[in-house]
Scaffold this active site. Structure first.
Site, PDB file in Angstrom:
ATOM      1  N   SER A  30       0.824  -1.210   0.000  1.00 13.68           N
ATOM      2  CA  SER A  30       0.000   0.000   0.000  1.00 13.68           C
ATOM      3  C   SER A  30       0.860   1.262   0.000  1.00 13.68           C
ATOM      4  O   SER A  30       0.332   2.371  -0.014  1.00 13.68           O
ATOM      5  CB  SER A  30      -0.930   0.004   1.220  1.00 13.68           C
ATOM      6  OG  SER A  30      -0.185  -0.171   2.412  1.00 13.68           O
ATOM      7  N   ASN A 117      -2.281  -2.421  13.445  1.00 12.00           N
ATOM      8  CA  ASN A 117      -3.738  -2.240  13.378  1.00 12.00           C
ATOM      9  C   ASN A 117      -4.192  -0.955  14.086  1.00 12.00           C
ATOM     10  O   ASN A 117      -4.995  -0.199  13.539  1.00 12.00           O
ATOM     11  CB  ASN A 117      -4.452  -3.458  13.969  1.00 12.00           C
ATOM     12  CG  ASN A 117      -4.165  -4.707  13.165  1.00 12.00           C
ATOM     13  OD1 ASN A 117      -3.633  -4.628  12.057  1.00 12.00           O
ATOM     14  ND2 ASN A 117      -4.488  -5.866  13.717  1.00 12.00           N
ATOM     15  N   THR A 162     -40.517  25.434 -10.902  1.00 12.65           N
ATOM     16  CA  THR A 162     -40.776  24.096 -10.376  1.00 12.65           C
ATOM     17  C   THR A 162     -40.969  23.240 -11.621  1.00 12.65           C
ATOM     18  O   THR A 162     -41.470  23.739 -12.642  1.00 12.65           O
ATOM     19  CB  THR A 162     -42.044  24.029  -9.494  1.00 12.65           C
ATOM     20  OG1 THR A 162     -43.169  24.353 -10.304  1.00 12.65           O
ATOM     21  CG2 THR A 162     -41.968  25.005  -8.323  1.00 12.65           C
ATOM     22  N   HIS A 163     -40.549  21.995 -11.565  1.00 11.13           N
ATOM     23  CA  HIS A 163     -40.588  21.125 -12.755  1.00 11.13           C
ATOM     24  C   HIS A 163     -39.809  21.748 -13.924  1.00 11.13           C
ATOM     25  O   HIS A 163     -40.081  21.431 -15.073  1.00 11.13           O
ATOM     26  CB  HIS A 163     -42.027  20.843 -13.211  1.00 11.13           C
ATOM     27  CG  HIS A 163     -42.947  20.430 -12.114  1.00 11.13           C
ATOM     28  ND1 HIS A 163     -43.243  19.106 -11.844  1.00 11.13           N
ATOM     29  CD2 HIS A 163     -43.621  21.155 -11.181  1.00 11.13           C
ATOM     30  CE1 HIS A 163     -44.074  19.042 -10.815  1.00 11.13           C
ATOM     31  NE2 HIS A 163     -44.315  20.278 -10.387  1.00 11.13           N
ATOM     32  N   SER A 284     -14.482  25.943 -28.642  1.00 16.47           N
ATOM     33  CA  SER A 284     -14.616  24.741 -29.454  1.00 16.47           C
ATOM     34  C   SER A 284     -13.690  24.878 -30.649  1.00 16.47           C
ATOM     35  O   SER A 284     -13.501  25.970 -31.175  1.00 16.47           O
ATOM     36  CB  SER A 284     -16.055  24.596 -29.936  1.00 16.47           C
ATOM     37  OG  SER A 284     -16.092  23.828 -31.129  1.00 16.47           O
ATOM     38  N   LYS A 290     -18.630  29.113 -29.522  1.00 12.95           N
ATOM     39  CA  LYS A 290     -18.858  28.363 -28.278  1.00 12.95           C
ATOM     40  C   LYS A 290     -18.025  28.866 -27.112  1.00 12.95           C
ATOM     41  O   LYS A 290     -16.866  29.247 -27.261  1.00 12.95           O
ATOM     42  CB  LYS A 290     -18.528  26.872 -28.488  1.00 12.95           C
ATOM     43  CG  LYS A 290     -19.456  26.139 -29.408  1.00 12.95           C
ATOM     44  CD  LYS A 290     -20.841  25.834 -28.832  1.00 12.95           C
ATOM     45  CE  LYS A 290     -20.826  24.849 -27.691  1.00 12.95           C
ATOM     46  NZ  LYS A 290     -20.731  23.468 -28.162  1.00 12.95           N
ATOM     47  N   ASN A 292     -17.723  26.924 -23.592  1.00 15.95           N
ATOM     48  CA  ASN A 292     -18.230  25.770 -22.846  1.00 15.95           C
ATOM     49  C   ASN A 292     -17.887  25.879 -21.357  1.00 15.95           C
ATOM     50  O   ASN A 292     -16.743  26.158 -21.003  1.00 15.95           O
ATOM     51  CB  ASN A 292     -17.641  24.476 -23.416  1.00 15.95           C
ATOM     52  CG  ASN A 292     -18.022  24.275 -24.875  1.00 15.95           C
ATOM     53  OD1 ASN A 292     -19.132  24.626 -25.275  1.00 15.95           O
ATOM     54  ND2 ASN A 292     -17.105  23.754 -25.667  1.00 15.95           N
ATOM     55  N   GLU A 297     -19.234  21.765 -15.575  1.00 17.66           N
ATOM     56  CA  GLU A 297     -19.582  20.394 -15.975  1.00 17.66           C
ATOM     57  C   GLU A 297     -18.767  19.379 -15.176  1.00 17.66           C
ATOM     58  O   GLU A 297     -19.259  18.321 -14.788  1.00 17.66           O
ATOM     59  CB  GLU A 297     -19.319  20.199 -17.468  1.00 17.66           C
ATOM     60  CG  GLU A 297     -20.226  21.030 -18.359  1.00 17.66           C
ATOM     61  CD  GLU A 297     -19.710  21.035 -19.798  1.00 17.66           C
ATOM     62  OE1 GLU A 297     -20.035  20.097 -20.531  1.00 17.66           O
ATOM     63  OE2 GLU A 297     -18.966  21.967 -20.168  1.00 17.66           O
ATOM     64  N   GLN A 329      -7.468  -2.157   4.124  1.00 17.49           N
ATOM     65  CA  GLN A 329      -6.428  -1.354   3.457  1.00 17.49           C
ATOM     66  C   GLN A 329      -7.021  -0.606   2.257  1.00 17.49           C
ATOM     67  O   GLN A 329      -6.474   0.403   1.804  1.00 17.49           O
ATOM     68  CB  GLN A 329      -5.290  -2.273   3.009  1.00 17.49           C
ATOM     69  CG  GLN A 329      -4.141  -1.567   2.328  1.00 17.49           C
ATOM     70  CD  GLN A 329      -2.907  -2.463   2.242  1.00 17.49           C
ATOM     71  OE1 GLN A 329      -2.195  -2.618   3.221  1.00 17.49           O
ATOM     72  NE2 GLN A 329      -2.685  -3.063   1.085  1.00 17.49           N
ATOM     73  N   LYS A 332      -8.204   3.567   1.869  1.00 19.63           N
ATOM     74  CA  LYS A 332      -7.443   4.805   1.680  1.00 19.63           C
ATOM     75  C   LYS A 332      -7.601   5.475   0.327  1.00 19.63           C
ATOM     76  O   LYS A 332      -7.841   6.684   0.249  1.00 19.63           O
ATOM     77  CB  LYS A 332      -5.957   4.548   1.943  1.00 19.63           C
ATOM     78  CG  LYS A 332      -5.713   4.193   3.395  1.00 19.63           C
ATOM     79  CD  LYS A 332      -4.299   3.747   3.638  1.00 19.63           C
ATOM     80  CE  LYS A 332      -4.228   2.993   4.945  1.00 19.63           C
ATOM     81  NZ  LYS A 332      -5.040   1.720   4.937  1.00 19.63           N
TER      82      LYS A 332
HETATM   83  N1  ARG Z   1      -1.163  -1.284   5.340  1.00 21.03           N
HETATM   84  C1  ARG Z   1      -2.122  -1.776   6.295  1.00 21.03           C
HETATM   85  C2  ARG Z   1      -3.464  -1.070   6.074  1.00 21.03           C
HETATM   86  O1  ARG Z   1      -3.472  -0.056   5.485  1.00 21.03           O
HETATM   87  C3  ARG Z   1      -1.645  -1.524   7.675  1.00 21.03           C
HETATM   88  C4  ARG Z   1      -2.215  -2.447   8.687  1.00 21.03           C
HETATM   89  C5  ARG Z   1      -1.637  -3.786   8.498  1.00 21.03           C
HETATM   90  N2  ARG Z   1      -2.032  -4.668   9.551  1.00 21.03           N
HETATM   91  C6  ARG Z   1      -1.846  -5.969   9.462  1.00 21.03           C
HETATM   92  N3  ARG Z   1      -2.281  -6.683  10.455  1.00 21.03           N
HETATM   93  N4  ARG Z   1      -1.292  -6.521   8.425  1.00 21.03           N
HETATM   94  O2  ARG Z   1      -4.496  -1.531   6.487  1.00 21.03           O
END
Ligand code: ARG
Length: 464
Positions: A30, A117, A162-163, A284, A290, A292, A297, A329, A332
């Site tokens: 990661s 963890n 409205t609508h 454009s 144009k 835009n 958008e 994981q 993120k």
């Molecule tokens: N890279 C892991 C995550 O983002 C970190 C936690 C890893 N924990 C483990 N027990 N392998 O979740």
């Protein structure tokens, strides 16, 4: 033993006889994205090391060495000199491994009484907390831009729909302040989320707590959390704070999308209510006329990915047993992208509002189109002639029909025409058929009258 030098297995692989398969490394790593947590990871480690020393779990000398090493690592990362390694999986192992390179044995004591963890849960909370604070500030900046515009256009009349059918005249300031209300709710959602999420997982360790005499209140306080989480199982499993951000962001993105849609609509030649600044539009290559509204958008379009990230996170968490699973994981990238996206959309929306040109004459000309003062005619019959509203409504409908036949507006009907529709429709009724009179009469609380709009502008100015 074919253990690779510098792999995560150096740190935890005592009972493994070989390194990971290349595909395992690819699916498992990661670091490519969680390097964004480096500052939070270092901050969490500093708090943890200080607490370990304060509680007598490591020596002061080891703590000093750890703090010095972490400071060096922070500099290395910020100067682009840090060699991130996929073999070391994630930001936590990258930093810990480098720390041991730099300071030796004390580096190997840092992980006492914690686990990745609770570490990752802490880091991500710290990161999300900053993102929530930034969101609140950015939302307020958009609200301010809208309030300033609303003030300038407190008395400018436009058609209200409205609508998407012309309904009644409203003031442009009033319309803009509707978005300020939406954004205020968004702001409060992020502020609520911040209060709820501000507890510290650190010291929950892997899942069960730790046998070391850690002081979780000390680390919580040092990291700006209100308290430690009260259940170690929940502490490492909970990603509600990610969901809270994504849910708030999704609703916000929908509001920004609706505003963007109106900008797109209003900037068409058919509406012609606004002209988006050149800074936020494109031309454009084949149609020279144009202009835009690309930025609007894209604000509209990007709401899709933010909502998608909420969906993805809900589904990822849905089937997970307690406590940590590697699925988590996946929390993120979606979060990071949602944060980047809403921050960009907020800033772009703010600048579009500030820089657009508004054409009040065009709005006013459109405001009466479509017999938008028909309700005013009916209300007049009720107010002045004592007619029941339902009856007044049908008289007004007949006036609309007559105006349609004549191909004119209600206010262009002749006094004879009106009298023929209903004897009570005398010349005085013309006074309420103008769009300015119409909006000025809507004085009820929250109504569109310029006076009410100015009061709301003043209220928002004092709030913001
Ligand atoms: N890279 C892991 C995550 O983002 C970190 C936690 C890893 N924990 C483990 N027990 N392998 O979740």
């Amino acid at each position: 033993m074919s253990e690779k030098a510098g792999s995560g297995r150096d740190l935890w692989g005592g009972h493994f006889s070989s390194g990971p398969a290349p595909l395992m490394e690819q699916i498992n790593a990661s670091i490519g994205f969680d390097k964004r947590l480096y500052a939070q990871d270092i901050r969490g480690s500093i708090a943890h090391a200080r607490m370990l020393a304060h509680s007598g779990i490591i020596s002061e000398e080891d703590c000093d060495a750890i703090l010095m090493g972490l400071e060096t690592i922070q500099d290395e990362i910020e100067q682009g000199k840090f060699a991130f390694s996929t073999e070391l999986e994630d930001i936590h192992l990258n930093i810990e491994s480098r720390l041991t390179d730099l300071i030796g044995e004390p580096g190997r004591r840092l992980h006492t009484g914690r686990s990745r963890n609770d570490q990752v849960a802490t880091d991500l909370r710290l990161w999300t907390r900053d993102a929530l604070d930034r969101a609140v500030m950015l939302i307020e900046s958009v609200m301010r831009a809208l309030v300033e515009r609303a003030d300038r256009h407190a008395a400018d009349v436009m058609p209200g729909f409205t609508h998407l059918q012309a309904a009644q005249p409203v003031t442009f300031g009033h319309h803009l302040l509707a978005y300020v209300e939406m954004l205020a709710r968004d702001r409060s959602r992020f502020a609520d989320a911040r209060k709820r999420m501000n507890v510290s997982p650190l010291g929950a360790a892997a899942l069960a707590g730790t046998s070391f005499p850690v002081d979780r209140s000390m680390t919580a306080e040092e990291l700006g959390f209100d308290a430690p989480c009260d259940n170690s199982i929940d502490a490492v499993s909970d990603r509600d704070f990610v969901l809270d951000y994504l849910a708030g962001a999704s609703i916000l993105a929908v509001h920004l999308s609706r505003l963007a849609e109106e900008l797109v609509l209003w900037s068409t030649p058919q509406f012609g209510f606004v002209r988006m600044s050149e800074d936020f539009t494109s031309g454009s290559s084949i149609m020279p006329q144009k202009r835009n509204p690309d930025a609007a958008e894209l604000v509209r379009g990007k709401s899709g990915r933010v909502i998608g990230h909420l969906q993805a996170m809900l589904v990822t968490l849905k089937g997970l047993p307690m406590t940590y699973s590697k699925d988590m994981q996946e929390d993120k990238e979606g979060l990071f992208d949602a944060v980047d996206t809403v921050e960009l959309c907020l800033a772009a929306s703010r600048e579009m509002i500030r820089s657009m040109q508004v054409f009040p004459e065009r709005m006013e000309a459109a405001a009466g189109v479509g017999f938008t003062t028909a309700t005013d005619l009916a209300d007049w019959l009720v107010r002045v002639k004592g007619a029941p509203f339902r009856e007044a409504h049908s008289v007004s409908a007949r006036a609309v029909k007559r105006a349609e036949e004549r191909g004119c507006g209600l206010e262009d009907l002749s006094p004879d025409d009106l009298a023929a529709i209903d004897g009570r429709l005398e010349a005085a009724v013309f006074e309420v058929l103008g769009v300015h009179r119409s909006v000025a009469s809507r004085m009820s609380h929250g109504g569109t009258a310029p006076e009410r709009v100015r009061e709301q502008v003043a209220r928002w100015r004092s709030v913001l």
